[in-house]
Design an enzyme around this catalytic site. Structure first.
Site, PDB file in Angstrom:
ATOM      1  CD  GLU A  34      -3.007  -0.906  -0.074  1.00 43.33           C
ATOM      2  OE1 GLU A  34      -2.811   0.371  -0.699  1.00 43.33           O
ATOM      3  OE2 GLU A  34      -3.500  -1.878  -0.556  1.00 43.33           O
ATOM      4  CE1 TYR A 117      -6.651   3.188  -0.098  1.00 40.90           C
ATOM      5  CE2 TYR A 117      -4.360   3.047   0.434  1.00 40.90           C
ATOM      6  CZ  TYR A 117      -5.421   2.788  -0.322  1.00 40.90           C
ATOM      7  OH  TYR A 117      -5.270   1.465  -1.091  1.00 40.90           O
ATOM      8  CG  ASP A 135      -7.733   4.660  -3.585  1.00 37.65           C
ATOM      9  OD1 ASP A 135      -8.639   4.665  -3.929  1.00 37.65           O
ATOM     10  OD2 ASP A 135      -6.766   3.949  -4.000  1.00 37.65           O
TER      11      ASP A 135
HETATM   12  N1  ADE Z   1      -3.968   0.667  -5.228  1.00 38.85           N
HETATM   13  C1  ADE Z   1      -3.743   0.880  -3.935  1.00 38.85           C
HETATM   14  N2  ADE Z   1      -4.156  -0.317  -3.543  1.00 38.85           N
HETATM   15  C2  ADE Z   1      -4.362  -1.283  -4.301  1.00 38.85           C
HETATM   16  C3  ADE Z   1      -4.576  -2.710  -4.325  1.00 38.85           C
HETATM   17  N3  ADE Z   1      -4.695  -3.061  -3.099  1.00 38.85           N
HETATM   18  N4  ADE Z   1      -4.542  -3.183  -5.245  1.00 38.85           N
HETATM   19  C4  ADE Z   1      -4.509  -2.556  -6.545  1.00 38.85           C
HETATM   20  N5  ADE Z   1      -4.360  -1.237  -6.564  1.00 38.85           N
HETATM   21  C5  ADE Z   1      -3.925  -0.631  -5.492  1.00 38.85           C
END
Ligand code: ADE
Length: 347
Positions: A34, A117, A135
């Protein structure tokens, strides 16, 4: 949203991209992914994720590492404060939680560099807690679905979106719901040309019903990037060169580069150069120079590289700089513009 959540979850279960961080419920791996994905496209993020967890497979290995090793792995990803914050957070986990990842939203949020987030993503994906991960993708989906037309970066927008998503998530599986919202934003409810015809929540979507996908979210135009003029000095001293580490705050924090000064333009050699470098007149030779343009999100950098050869008995005042072997330069953590400069110099 409750009526369409079953459609959303079924859609996700059937079509989602298989990504390595979706195959695990280990909070450490989820955290790493993340943080990487905060400012990075999934394809590029995947490569860095694999390298990162290979080199630092758990909290202890990350806490023990030298920050320069972490920056080296992070090299090229940008926003380097993320890497330093992760190092700090790993040490917090060792000191405060015996090296375990804390398992509730508020303790997770207390770690350095973890905001709403990321805390919600980890708490839901690893511990199935009911916190919406909000997000940019999720903001767009929610703004369109509920018809929220407040400007997207305002606290009022965030509060409203958060309220709706809390109501929605508490009725369902929080990990799948959050992943599905992220996936929907990335693959279907895209900023331009959203694929409404295949959207699993289309039947209740405000923007679809009133033909407002172009207007939502309400995204005020971005400020123009500022222009910056930088001079870099490749100072060659008998098989060695001068390398400088940037302060940990600010752009490219903690990364290494050639000594650098800012000026009002790149055409002229800056007047204070000699003083800055501690060079005396006639004690060096300008071998070459090149110009570079480098784009960052909020800045356009016009840079000039000056290649200087200095003989070793010059009184080069080394300030906090290091004299390193030319062949070792690529072992240091470097920013992207430095890598571009080195490529051009064939170093
Ligand atoms: N962008 C942020 N977190 C994500 C996730 N878990 N899977 C795909 N794209 C992401």
């Amino acid at each position: 949203m409750q009526n369409v959540i079953p459609n959303l979850l079924t859609w996700y279960k059937n079509v989602h991209r298989k990504l390595p961080w979706r195959e695990t419920s280990n909070p450490y791996y989820i955290w790493v992914s993340e943080v990487i994905l905060q400012q990075t496209r999934v394809e590029q993020g995947r490569e860095y994720y694999v390298k990162f967890v290979d080199k630092f497979p758990d909290v202890f290995s990350l806490a023990r590492a030298d920050v320069s090793e972490i920056l080296k792995i992070w090299q090229g990803l940008g926003y380097y404060a993320r890497a330093r914050n992760m190092h700090f957070a790993a040490k917090q986990m060792v000191d405060l939680h015996q090296g375990n990842f804390p398992n509730d939203y508020f303790s997770i949020k207390n770690l350095r560099g973890i905001g709403d987030y990321t805390a919600a993503a980890i708490a839901s994906f690893a511990f199935k807690q009911h916190y919406p991960a909000i997000d940019g993708n999720v903001k767009r989906v929610t703004a369109r679905f509920y018809g929220v037309d407040l400007p997207i970066s305002t606290p009022a927008f965030y509060k409203l979106v958060e309220k709706e998503l809390f109501l929605a998530i508490k009725t369902t599986e929080p990990d799948i719901f959050n992943q599905a919202m992220i996936e929907l934003g990335a693959m279907v409810c895209t900023p331009v040309n959203p694929k409404c015809e295949i959207c699993p929540i289309q039947s209740e979507c405000f923007a679809f019903k009133f033909d407002k996908t172009l207007e939502l979210p309400n995204n005020p135009p971005k400020k123009k990037p500022i222009r910056k003029y930088l001079h870099f000095f490749y100072i060659e001293v008998e098989g060695h060169l001068v390398l400088q580490q940037r302060p940990s705050e600010g752009i490219w924090g903690g990364l290494n580069e050639f000594p650098c000064i800012e000026s009002l333009g790149v055409d002229e050699i800056p007047e204070n150069m000699m003083e800055y470098l501690g060079l005396e007149n006639g004690s060096f030779e300008i071998v070459d120079n090149f110009e570079f343009k480098h784009l960052l999100t909020h800045q356009t950098i016009f840079a000039k590289l000056w290649h200087l050869k200095v003989n070793s008995n010059n009184n080069l005042t080394l300030k906090n700089w290091n004299l390193i072997k030319i062949n070792d330069i690529r072992t240091f953590p470097l920013h992207k513009l430095m890598v571009k400069i080195l490529d051009k110099l064939h170093l």
